[in-house]
Structures are given as C-alpha cells and as structure tokens.
Design a protein around this motif. Structure first.
Motif, PDB file in Angstrom:
ATOM      1  N   GLN A 196       0.906  -1.142   0.000  1.00  0.00           N
ATOM      2  CA  GLN A 196       0.000   0.000   0.000  1.00  0.00           C
ATOM      3  C   GLN A 196       0.945   1.191   0.000  1.00  0.00           C
TER       4      GLN A 196
ATOM      5  N   ALA B  47     -10.814   2.128   5.442  1.00  0.00           N
ATOM      6  CA  ALA B  47     -11.941   1.510   6.145  1.00  0.00           C
ATOM      7  C   ALA B  47     -11.498   0.614   7.287  1.00  0.00           C
ATOM      8  N   MET B  48     -10.351  -0.004   7.142  1.00  0.00           N
ATOM      9  CA  MET B  48      -9.917  -0.913   8.195  1.00  0.00           C
ATOM     10  C   MET B  48      -9.524  -0.166   9.456  1.00  0.00           C
TER      11      MET B  48
ATOM     12  N   LEU C 244     -20.518  -7.797   0.961  1.00  0.00           N
ATOM     13  CA  LEU C 244     -19.401  -8.508   0.369  1.00  0.00           C
ATOM     14  C   LEU C 244     -19.791  -9.978   0.256  1.00  0.00           C
ATOM     15  N   VAL C 245     -19.624 -10.509  -0.952  1.00  0.00           N
ATOM     16  CA  VAL C 245     -20.048 -11.880  -1.193  1.00  0.00           C
ATOM     17  C   VAL C 245     -18.860 -12.825  -1.320  1.00  0.00           C
ATOM     18  N   ASN C 246     -19.105 -13.998  -0.962  1.00  0.00           N
ATOM     19  CA  ASN C 246     -18.152 -15.051  -0.800  1.00  0.00           C
ATOM     20  C   ASN C 246     -18.776 -16.351  -1.279  1.00  0.00           C
TER      21      ASN C 246
ATOM     22  N   GLN D  83     -13.130 -13.218  10.299  1.00  0.00           N
ATOM     23  CA  GLN D  83     -11.874 -12.537  10.607  1.00  0.00           C
ATOM     24  C   GLN D  83     -11.912 -11.099  10.130  1.00  0.00           C
ATOM     25  N   LEU D  84     -12.672 -10.883   9.098  1.00  0.00           N
ATOM     26  CA  LEU D  84     -12.798  -9.522   8.580  1.00  0.00           C
ATOM     27  C   LEU D  84     -13.643  -8.705   9.543  1.00  0.00           C
TER      28      LEU D  84
ATOM     29  N   ALA E  72      -8.423  -9.686  11.246  1.00  0.00           N
ATOM     30  CA  ALA E  72      -7.770  -9.453   9.957  1.00  0.00           C
ATOM     31  C   ALA E  72      -7.506  -7.970   9.701  1.00  0.00           C
TER      32      ALA E  72
ATOM     33  N   SER F  53      -3.917  -6.386   8.940  1.00  0.00           N
ATOM     34  CA  SER F  53      -3.669  -5.722   7.666  1.00  0.00           C
ATOM     35  C   SER F  53      -3.209  -4.283   7.861  1.00  0.00           C
TER      36      SER F  53
ATOM     37  N   ARG G 265      -1.201  -4.680   3.989  1.00  0.00           N
ATOM     38  CA  ARG G 265      -1.464  -5.711   3.003  1.00  0.00           C
ATOM     39  C   ARG G 265      -2.646  -6.485   3.532  1.00  0.00           C
ATOM     40  N   THR G 266      -3.635  -6.717   2.695  1.00  0.00           N
ATOM     41  CA  THR G 266      -4.826  -7.374   3.195  1.00  0.00           C
ATOM     42  C   THR G 266      -4.930  -8.828   2.762  1.00  0.00           C
TER      43      THR G 266
ATOM     44  N   LEU H 239      -6.352  -9.655   0.247  1.00  0.00           N
ATOM     45  CA  LEU H 239      -7.720  -9.716  -0.234  1.00  0.00           C
ATOM     46  C   LEU H 239      -7.721  -9.266  -1.685  1.00  0.00           C
TER      47      LEU H 239
ATOM     48  N   GLN I 107     -11.119 -17.872  -7.617  1.00  0.00           N
ATOM     49  CA  GLN I 107     -11.013 -18.451  -6.281  1.00  0.00           C
ATOM     50  C   GLN I 107     -10.044 -19.604  -6.233  1.00  0.00           C
TER      51      GLN I 107
ATOM     52  N   GLU J 200      -6.831 -19.523  -3.852  1.00  0.00           N
ATOM     53  CA  GLU J 200      -6.606 -20.487  -2.779  1.00  0.00           C
ATOM     54  C   GLU J 200      -5.157 -20.967  -2.808  1.00  0.00           C
TER      55      GLU J 200
ATOM     56  N   LYS K 276      -7.659 -14.162  -0.380  1.00  0.00           N
ATOM     57  CA  LYS K 276      -9.093 -14.367  -0.181  1.00  0.00           C
ATOM     58  C   LYS K 276      -9.820 -13.523  -1.224  1.00  0.00           C
ATOM     59  N   VAL K 277     -10.935 -14.044  -1.680  1.00  0.00           N
ATOM     60  CA  VAL K 277     -11.690 -13.338  -2.705  1.00  0.00           C
ATOM     61  C   VAL K 277     -13.006 -12.808  -2.143  1.00  0.00           C
ATOM     62  N   LEU K 278     -13.249 -11.552  -2.410  1.00  0.00           N
ATOM     63  CA  LEU K 278     -14.495 -10.939  -1.975  1.00  0.00           C
ATOM     64  C   LEU K 278     -15.183 -10.345  -3.185  1.00  0.00           C
ATOM     65  N   VAL K 279     -16.428 -10.696  -3.383  1.00  0.00           N
ATOM     66  CA  VAL K 279     -17.157 -10.245  -4.562  1.00  0.00           C
ATOM     67  C   VAL K 279     -18.181  -9.169  -4.221  1.00  0.00           C
TER      68      VAL K 279
ATOM     69  N   LEU L  57     -11.429  -0.637   1.478  1.00  0.00           N
ATOM     70  CA  LEU L  57     -11.107  -1.836   2.254  1.00  0.00           C
ATOM     71  C   LEU L  57      -9.633  -2.154   2.086  1.00  0.00           C
ATOM     72  N   ARG L  58      -9.038  -1.502   1.104  1.00  0.00           N
ATOM     73  CA  ARG L  58      -7.625  -1.695   0.790  1.00  0.00           C
ATOM     74  C   ARG L  58      -7.323  -3.098   0.280  1.00  0.00           C
ATOM     75  N   ALA L  59      -8.206  -3.576  -0.606  1.00  0.00           N
ATOM     76  CA  ALA L  59      -7.921  -4.853  -1.256  1.00  0.00           C
ATOM     77  C   ALA L  59      -6.576  -4.718  -1.953  1.00  0.00           C
ATOM     78  N   ASP L  60      -5.803  -5.785  -1.989  1.00  0.00           N
ATOM     79  CA  ASP L  60      -4.481  -5.718  -2.607  1.00  0.00           C
ATOM     80  C   ASP L  60      -4.557  -5.608  -4.118  1.00  0.00           C
TER      81      ASP L  60
END
Lengths: 344, 344
Positions: free
Chosen positions: A6, A57-58, A101-103, A121-122, B57, B61, B66-67, B69, B90, B94, B99-102, B122-125
């Motif tokens: 980041q 946001a975190m 957020l979907v998973n 964990q999130l 998490a 992060s 670093r997330t 994510l 996904q 893995e 981790k994947v967030l949709v 959310l600071r996704a990577d």
DNA sequence: CTGAAAGCGCTAACAA
DNA sequence: TTGTTAGCGCTTTCAG
C-alpha cells in the motif's frame, strides 16, 4: 506503486498537514460533521482531493469496532437463485448504510467454512448464509460471535435466524393448480436431498390427500437436475394409466422431464401438463414457457438483511424464522387434460 | 450497543495473558513461526482455543499494509458467465493464499463505482473488474492506487491489464463451422453495443469475405437478449432467399431465434442451422442443444488472478493484455443444409 | 527463543 | 469550533 503494497497512500495526517489543521478536524469533515466552519471544511476537502485521499476503512473499523460490512456466503454462485437474493440484500443494505461482500463456498462444506471464517476474521457486522451445506454446529458456534441469518434453509440454533420459502405450501399450490385444470392423476418427481425437496414432496402428498386424490399419489425419485427429471419422467410415462400432469421438484428437473416427454413422442401440455419450482429465468424462456412456483427471491434477500440488522443495530435476542409464501406463475406447460383421458 | 457489535471478542492480549506469555509470542505462534519452544507453542494454542480466539484481519492488515484480499467487482451477478470466472479466480487465489471478496454493480455505472470504492477503501491488494460498464477514466484513476485487471473487456489505461476472449476469432470459428457443413447463405444477428458484440460482427464479416462469401454477408441488428434474437431472426426468415444458417451474437439471442424459427413453422437444424456464443448452461440443455462458441471462463478467471498478482507480488509495470481463444461446441442445432436449398 | 515498545490510520473523549 | 491525547488489535524492530 513504488513499494507495491500500500505504497504511500495519503493518510488523514497528510491531509491535515496540507490543510493546516488537526487530524481530528479532517476526520470530522470526512464524516460530514455539521459543526465545522465552512472555511476549514473547504480547505480540508481541497487538500483531500488534491492528495487523492481515501479513508482507510480498516483503520476506521478497528477503532469503531464496527465494519458496516455484511458478509454473504453463498454455497454456489452458479445457482441463479442467489443473484436475486443478493440483489435484495444489496438494495436494503444501501438504504441502511451497509456494504455487502459476497463469498462462495463452491458446493463444499469445508470451503464454506473457510469462506465464513474469512468473513469472521474480517469482522463483518453480520453474516448471511445462502443455502449452506455447512454443519449446524459450525453455524451455531459462529452465531455466538456475530449475528447470522440463513436464507433458504431453516435455522436450528437459538441465536440463528432464517428466511425461507414455504416449500410445502408451494407444492400444494402446484397440485391445486393442476386439479383446478381438471387433472386427477398428478405425479411428482422429487428432488432427493435437495434443499426443500422433502417439504415439496410432503406438500404434494398433503394436497393430493386433502383433495381426495390420496389413492393417486405417485412419486418417483429424482434430483434437482435435468438428468434427474429426465429419468424420473421416463419412469412416469411408462406407467399405465399414464399421469396427465407432472409436478417436478424444480425447474431444471422439469426441463429434463419436458425433454423426456418430447422424446417419447408426446407433447406438453397436450399430453402431459408440467409444473416446475423456482421460476428461474429458464422457465420464462419463450421456448420453454414453464408453469412454475415462484419464490420471492428479492424479498427474501431484503428480509434477510432486515432480520440481520435487528440484531446488529437493535439487540434483538429472540430467534426469528421468516417464512414467505410462494406463488404460482402459470405459463404454457399446463392445460386441462385431454377429454378422453380425463376419466380413464 | 454496548455488547452487540464486536462484544468483547478475545484479543491477542487475552490469549497472551491466559498463556502467560507476551503478545509477540502469541503473534509468532499464530503465524506459525518455527522457532518457538514446543511447550509455549502448546500453551498458546491451548489458550487460544479455550478463548475461541480469532485473529482480527483488519488489525493485522493495518500494520502489514497488506490485506491479502482481492476484490472482484462484477457488473451483474445474474450473468452466469461470472460464476465460472469467479470460480477460476477463487481456485487460483486459494493456491496463493489470497481471499476473494465479490461485489456487484447491478448494471449501473454509478453503483459499479460505489462497489469499487468499497473495495478500494477496504484496501484490497488488487481488484478484478468483470465486464464493467464503468468509465475508463474511473478505472484508470483507481489503477494508480491498486493493480486492476479487467475481465471481458479490453483495458485502455497504461496500468490496467485485461483478460479477454478473442471475439473476432470466435465469430470466425462459427462461420467456418457453418461453411464446413456446406452453408453459404449465413446471416448474423448482431448484439448491438453488448460487450464484444462489435468484434463478433467484424469476425463474422471477415470470415465471410475470406471464404469468398462476401456478397452473401447479411447482418440484422439485435441485442444480447431473447427478444433481440427473436426479432432479428424474424427479419431474416422473411428474406428471400432465406439464409440456411444463422449466427446469433450470444446464446440468449440464439434461443430467441430458435423460438422464432419454430413459430414460423420451421425447424432447426433441418430448415435453418443456428449457432450461438458463450456456451452458457442454457445451450447445454438437452431441450435446446445449441451449437455455440465457448469462452474458457474458468481459465479466464485463473489468468485474471495470475495477472493481478504479477503486479501485487512481483512489481510488474508493463501492461498485459491476455487474449484467450474460444472454441466451437457443436451440438444439435447445426447440420448440413437441405439438398434442395444448397444451390439455390 | 522471548519480551518491551512503537506505531499502522483512524476515531473518541476531553480540553481549550 | 478545533486541537490533544489515547488507544483499537496486531506486527515489528530491537534488546535481552
């Protein structure tokens, strides 16, 4: 991008320095506080814009102990059922200031558990589970940490809520529709262990008995697949006398049945009427035009979120089980039975 | 609210106290460090289990910057294309510990922007965008902050990568298939402004010319919908001489066309052969059995993540445009033209 | 191998 | 109205 991770993204401190104010003032402005002098507010907004500042946001959630995130774990993204459910959830989330957020658990219990763990964990404020195949125990344990709502499956735990469709009633509606058209020999291709399938079967039997057709109950086992419906239907068509109407456990199975009917040189609805369940987009195709039972998917999603937030925002403790009524969508796959066949 | 939110969830400090060690030691154990004495490791694990400790998490992060994510914003969850793409993402995630967030933009540019913003805050990577209808400018701006990969749409920005299917080539394959069967009068129902539609059209025209059928090029405008395919097909069927094969811009349109063909008292493939595009689950239904062009969706998802991580983990700077080849899936909707028609 | 201390980016009292 | 001071839960030097 210098360091990758980041890389020096601007922070609230950068904005404060540039605007010549304190961090807290920036924080206030970012959150839209009202008692900030216009001059400073402008300065802050300007500095933020110039820097391309974006709140983290975190960091915010860490101190607030609240993420304003609701996690949605769906067992299978391929199931079109969820697209609408998620849409309903999102719609409602937007109104209440939550993010969705979907998973996905990709059909496997272990992966579902992983997906849920990620959400946990999130620190999502609440979790909605879409037709999980997950163990009750895992769900109950998680429900101790965060509010959980199940969609499409009845909840077992004391702190777990659920939103479901009344499968029994849906099946009864299907039977009633056929009877109203004049059918008596109405058969059912069941959905095996599929979610809700046992209830659909029970609803079918109950309605047949209630309508005085208990002696004509005829069930063949199938699955929630085209293949299952196809096989089951072939069995039914071999019966003598043949059923004049078939209620399949879901749309996919109904389409398999439709196929079997045509392969046998018969036509729906002329020779056999056909009813499905779920009102998927498949059923609406003009080429298929299947009479089916509709679950209020969007509404189910909305209610799932509302139910969830009652715990998150309002400390509800008692479990809630929301059960919605399905309704009939009549299309071209059902019609009155042929005259000659009627009394046979 | 006191309790509700994140009610006294155990923290690393609680675990440390209970195990009689320092926070840092707990941290080491949680991350599976190898140089910790077995005794203490056990003590820590025991304490953590007893407390039901779950690492936060966000806190992690925040300090790591670093997330792990990756955010996936899809324009429309209803599009079954994405179920496979996400599955591919996904699968690959893995393997690499992400981790994947949709997220979904529900077909609207503004909502897509919101959804992306959520991921950004959310600071996704890294972020993968599925067929966004979002402005290039918004995407390019975001790409300055975090690596971005587009799936199903060509990237424009310098720091934006993309993974697409070769629509031109797919269309050419469709035409070649028809020609190989003996068709000459092959028409196309185009997809308007739909993603990839212009390329599919160009591919159709190019192949026709290349195969010496330039004079027989015939395109009617349609959309990526059943309705569009239906309307377009009706127009084509009214032409004299009638085309013997029709290539629709996607499966849904092809099904609309199929419907029009039957309504007109004709049959596919006997009177008209039909080819779709996308190989959706619709096409595979026995009842429909549509010859179509398959995009390697799962592979596209996998490559999207791989491409993304090359920037996240390995500092790649040069843009990458991955273009995959589609392939033909021949089913029952195509056949050689009728003898009499062949030379007409 | 283990602990103490500092700090990630932000908000929340509390002062001023 | 605005600034100061503490942390939120965790990892990370840096000593020991």
């Amino acid at each position: 991008m210098a360091s990758k991770l980041q890389p020096g993204k601007p922070t609230i401190t950068d904005v404060a320095r540039r605007a010549g104010v304190s961090k807290s003032l920036v924080s206030l402005v970012m959150r839209g506080a009202d008692h900030v002098s216009p001059g400073r507010r402008q300065a802050v907004n300007k500095a933020a814009a110039e820097l391309g500042y974006r709140p983290n946001a975190m960091a915010r959630s860490l101190v607030q102990r609240r993420t304003h995130l609701v996690g949605v774990m769906v067992s299978d993204l391929h199931n079109p059922f969820f697209a609408d459910v998620v849409a309903g959830i999102q719609e409602q989330a937007e109104r209440t200031g939550y993010k969705v957020l979907v998973n996905s658990g990709n059909r496997a219990p272990a992966r579902e558990a992983d997906a849920m763990e990620t959400l946990l964990q999130l620190r999502a404020d609440g979790i909605i589970l879409g037709s999980p195949v997950l163990d009750d125990e895992v769900i109950v344990r998680a429900s101790l940490e965060v509010p959980i709502v199940l969609v499409g499956r009845e909840a077992r735990g004391p702190a777990v809520d659920s939103v479901t469709n009344d499968d029994r009633k849906g099946a009864e509606i299907a039977v009633e529709h056929c009877v109203a058209l004049g059918h008596r020999r109405i058969a059912h291709i069941d959905g095996g262990e599929g979610a809700g399938a046992p209830d659909r079967r029970r609803g079918y039997e109950a309605a047949m008995k209630r309508l005085g057709l208990g002696a004509l109950v005829s069930v063949v086992s199938g699955t929630y697949t085209e293949e299952g419906g196809h096989r089951g239907c072939l069995l039914l068509l071999a019966q003598r006398p043949r059923p004049t109407a078939i209620f399949a456990a879901n749309d996919l199975a109904a389409i398999g049945a439709l196929n079997a009917i045509e392969e046998s040189g018969l036509k729906a609805p002329d020779d056999v009427s056909l009813v499905g369940y779920d009102n998927t987009s498949l059923a609406a195709l003009r080429h298929i035009s299947l009479t089916t039972i509709h679950q209020p998917r969007i509404e189910m999603g909305q209610l799932a979120l509302i139910t969830l937030l009652e715990r998150v925002d309002r400390d509800r403790e008692e479990p809630r089980r929301v059960v919605l009524s399905p309704r009939l969508v009549a299309r071209a796959s059902t019609a009155p039975p042929r005259e000659g066949v009627r009394e046979s």
